[in-house]
Enzyme design. Structure first.
Site, PDB file in Angstrom:
ATOM      1  N   CYS A  15     -11.666   0.117  29.239  1.00 57.44           N
ATOM      2  CA  CYS A  15     -11.018  -1.174  29.328  1.00 57.44           C
ATOM      3  C   CYS A  15     -11.968  -2.336  29.420  1.00 57.44           C
ATOM      4  O   CYS A  15     -13.172  -2.171  29.410  1.00 57.44           O
ATOM      5  CB  CYS A  15     -10.162  -1.180  30.587  1.00 57.44           C
ATOM      6  N   GLY A  42      -9.829  -2.961  24.480  1.00 63.31           N
ATOM      7  CA  GLY A  42      -8.561  -2.320  24.817  1.00 63.31           C
ATOM      8  C   GLY A  42      -7.406  -3.093  24.244  1.00 63.31           C
ATOM      9  O   GLY A  42      -7.341  -4.314  24.383  1.00 63.31           O
ATOM     10  N   ASN A 142     -12.785  -0.911  34.976  1.00 65.31           N
ATOM     11  CA  ASN A 142     -13.317  -0.395  33.711  1.00 65.31           C
ATOM     12  C   ASN A 142     -14.232   0.763  34.056  1.00 65.31           C
ATOM     13  O   ASN A 142     -15.161   0.594  34.853  1.00 65.31           O
ATOM     14  CB  ASN A 142     -14.095  -1.491  32.975  1.00 65.31           C
ATOM     15  N   GLY A 143     -13.958   1.903  33.480  1.00 64.42           N
ATOM     16  CA  GLY A 143     -14.751   3.089  33.777  1.00 64.42           C
ATOM     17  C   GLY A 143     -13.834   4.265  33.971  1.00 64.42           C
ATOM     18  O   GLY A 143     -12.659   4.227  33.593  1.00 64.42           O
ATOM     19  N   TYR A 283     -21.451   1.334  19.890  1.00 68.26           N
ATOM     20  CA  TYR A 283     -20.105   1.132  19.356  1.00 68.26           C
ATOM     21  C   TYR A 283     -19.255   0.104  20.094  1.00 68.26           C
ATOM     22  O   TYR A 283     -18.572  -0.709  19.487  1.00 68.26           O
ATOM     23  CB  TYR A 283     -19.349   2.480  19.355  1.00 68.26           C
TER      24      TYR A 283
HETATM   25  P1  AMP Z   1     -14.405   9.786  12.931  1.00 61.98           P
HETATM   26  O1  AMP Z   1     -14.976   9.894  11.557  1.00 61.98           O
HETATM   27  O2  AMP Z   1     -12.948  10.133  12.957  1.00 61.98           O
HETATM   28  O3  AMP Z   1     -15.212  10.512  13.925  1.00 61.98           O
HETATM   29  O4  AMP Z   1     -14.425   8.252  13.349  1.00 61.98           O
HETATM   30  C1  AMP Z   1     -15.631   7.566  13.414  1.00 61.98           C
HETATM   31  C2  AMP Z   1     -15.313   6.140  13.695  1.00 61.98           C
HETATM   32  O5  AMP Z   1     -14.806   6.016  15.033  1.00 61.98           O
HETATM   33  C3  AMP Z   1     -16.534   5.253  13.606  1.00 61.98           C
HETATM   34  O6  AMP Z   1     -16.210   4.226  12.703  1.00 61.98           O
HETATM   35  C4  AMP Z   1     -16.737   4.697  14.990  1.00 61.98           C
HETATM   36  O7  AMP Z   1     -16.994   3.316  14.890  1.00 61.98           O
HETATM   37  C5  AMP Z   1     -15.424   4.926  15.674  1.00 61.98           C
HETATM   38  N1  AMP Z   1     -15.576   5.267  17.095  1.00 61.98           N
HETATM   39  C6  AMP Z   1     -16.606   5.824  17.729  1.00 61.98           C
HETATM   40  N2  AMP Z   1     -16.357   6.002  19.035  1.00 61.98           N
HETATM   41  C7  AMP Z   1     -15.134   5.531  19.261  1.00 61.98           C
HETATM   42  C8  AMP Z   1     -14.292   5.404  20.414  1.00 61.98           C
HETATM   43  N3  AMP Z   1     -14.690   5.814  21.606  1.00 61.98           N
HETATM   44  N4  AMP Z   1     -13.088   4.843  20.241  1.00 61.98           N
HETATM   45  C9  AMP Z   1     -12.674   4.440  19.034  1.00 61.98           C
HETATM   46  N5  AMP Z   1     -13.399   4.535  17.913  1.00 61.98           N
HETATM   47  C10 AMP Z   1     -14.612   5.071  18.012  1.00 61.98           C
END
Ligand code: AMP
Length: 495
Positions: A15, A42, A142-143, A283
């Site tokens: 969050c 979020g 957050n955490g 990310y």
């Molecule tokens: P996938 O190929 O389904 O593993 O999705 C990879 C994508 O998910 C990448 O574009 C990342 O930017 C994104 N991503 C990485 N970690 C997270 C996360 N914790 N929550 C949402 N998206 C994520």
């Protein structure tokens, strides 16, 4: 009568938190704009609680900040202190009872804050004010606490049942329990602190005081700014510029910062062992934020430059997967001289696809979110750059999409190392078995994606790109080294 907001269930909290203290400030409006700037952290629910010295008022609801708040609601939230929250969801529990701020009752005569006869789980939003005698507190977190054993033992001793409580709910209940024993908010937070095992950047307010705490490792970020004689707290520094606040400093790992009418004071409540989650750089954070004094944009661009140093690939065009990977693709393109084009367009009104808990919906979500620009891709040897691969679901569809658009070759480059371990500190990742790099080799992943080649940034390359010593980071997603004991969760990990 039903109590308000209990039984949040075991869902993690991934969050954004935001808080304001200032006599002359329109704290609800500032919180609204603060949450707006932190929306990327979020999108499931949003909420603001304000205190005016007499009572706490709260509004929270499902959806984006802009969907949850109207001008009228912002007007109705009066006071000089506020805490606010955006919640990130992944599990099925998309209900307003999981939304924050969460309230607790610090009054010795009341066991719980009583909010009447509503059933929060049936509602899309909740709007309420505590009574003047309630001594209510509001908390945003957050955490994530991978272990709640200490907290639940403590609460059980106090006669407070915990079976369905989230970690955040347990924290607010523990602090309120100390208050009911006659301690003030600051002392109650100090006493509750050792019960928290995990990652937390937390803001807690009473009707006239704002307190910020961060776990001893400072896994999740939390920064302080000044504004017209008042103070602002935010998960990321990108929330300060839009409200005209100037960055002061970070809340330090293990620190408690107290703001009230006497001003800002601080005390160290745990020995600091700084370990910011490196995934914030990879990310989660917005590129215009600064973490540990470094620009997130610069670090991501450096990751792209480092990728170029580590890999030589003959190609015609570099395409980022929008939006997180754009700085890395810029760095890669600048370092190699291969032109960068925005060959994938993102529909910016679709939220992050991860948010969809169900696999089928998630798969549809990728197509709704990204579409290729044919004339940039057709007949070309394409390098596509993304910041990470987690499940591989999105990446696989992107590769297919690029081939469908006529790419001759699709080289998939990732500006971070393979994610082999789940996160327990508040960034949602699936169980280890669903992490593609935990079960497949790079070659197998390449086959799964259908890519011409697949390259990851090396671990050393990622650390070098940050310009920060490795020991300042939690790198658990990549290394399986968890700086805060994950206790019972360690059963879920295989090395
Ligand atoms: P996938 O190929 O389904 O593993 O999705 C990879 C994508 O998910 C990448 O574009 C990342 O930017 C994104 N991503 C990485 N970690 C997270 C996360 N914790 N929550 C949402 N998206 C994520």
């Amino acid at each position: 009568m039903t109590e308000f907001d209990f039984s949040a269930g075991q869902v993690g909290e991934k969050c954004a938190v935001f808080g304001v203290f200032g006599q002359s400030l329109d704290v609800a409006r500032l919180s609204f704009f603060g949450l707006y700037a932190l929306q990327h952290r979020g999108q499931e629910s949003a909420g603001i609680a304000t205190g005016n010295g007499e009572a706490i008022c709260l509004h929270k609801g499902m959806g984006l900040v802009s969907q949850v708040f109207t001008e009228e609601l912002i007007e109705s939230l009066k006071g000089h202190v506020a805490v606010a929250h955006n919640r990130y969801s992944t599990t099925g529990g998309s209900k307003v009872k999981h939304a924050q701020p969460m309230l607790g009752a610090g009054n010795s005569k009341l066991q719980k804050v009583d909010y009447g006869d509503t059933s929060p789980s049936l509602l899309d939003s909740i709007s309420l004010c505590s009574g003047a005698d309630d001594d209510a507190i509001a908390l945003v977190h957050n955490g994530n606490l991978p272990s709640t054993t200490l907290l639940s033992e403590f609460l059980r001793e106090k006669g407070i049942g915990t079976p369905e409580f989230s970690d955040s709910r347990m924290i607010v209940e523990a602090i309120a329990a100390f208050m009911r024993e006659g301690h003030d908010l600051k002392e109650s937070v100090r006493r509750a602190y050792p019960l928290l095992t995990g990652a937390f950047s937390i803001l807690i307010m009473s009707k006239d005081t704002l307190i910020a705490i961060r776990d001893a490792c400072g896994i999740r970020p939390l920064s302080i700014a000044q504004l017209n004689g008042g103070y602002v707290f935010a998960s990321e520094t990108c929330a300060f510029a839009p409200i005209g606040a100037s960055y002061l400093r970070d809340v330090e790992p293990g620190e408690m910062v107290i703001v009230d009418e006497k001003g800002l004071r601080s005390e160290q409540v745990a020995a600091a062992n700084p370990k910011l989650d490196i995934f914030e750089f990879v990310y989660f954070a917005r590129p215009d934020s600064r973490l540990l004094g470094k620009s997130v944009y610069d670090v991501r661009r450096n990751c792209g430059i480092q990728l170029a140093k580590e890999n030589t690939i003959e190609a015609d065009v570099v395409i980022p997967v929008p939006e997180t990977a754009i700085p890395a693709a810029i760095g890669f393109s600048q370092a190699t001289g291969i032109p960068m084009e925005m060959g994938l367009t993102k529909n910016r009104y679709i939220h992050r696809t991860f948010i969809q808990p169900e696999q089928h919906i998630r798969e549809q979500g990728v197509k709704a979110k990204l579409s290729p620009i044919k004339q940039i891709i057709e007949g070309k040897r394409v390098i596509v750059i993304d910041d990470s691969i987690v499940r591989g679901t999105t990446s696989r569809q992107i590769v297919a999409m690029l081939f469908e658009a006529g790419a001759k070759e699709v080289h998939f480059l990732v500006s971070s190392p393979p994610v082999k371990f789940p996160d327990f500190y508040g960034i949602d990742t699936p169980k280890q078995s669903a992490l593609i790099a935990a079960t497949k080799s790079v070659e197998e992943i390449q086959k799964f994606l259908g890519a011409t080649s697949l390259r990851y940034l090396s671990y050393e390359g990622m650390i070098a790109a940050t310009g920060i010593p490795e020991d300042q980071f939690s790198t658990s997603c990549f290394t399986g080294v968890y700086p805060i004991d994950i206790r019972e969760c360690s059963k879920e990990i295989r090395y």
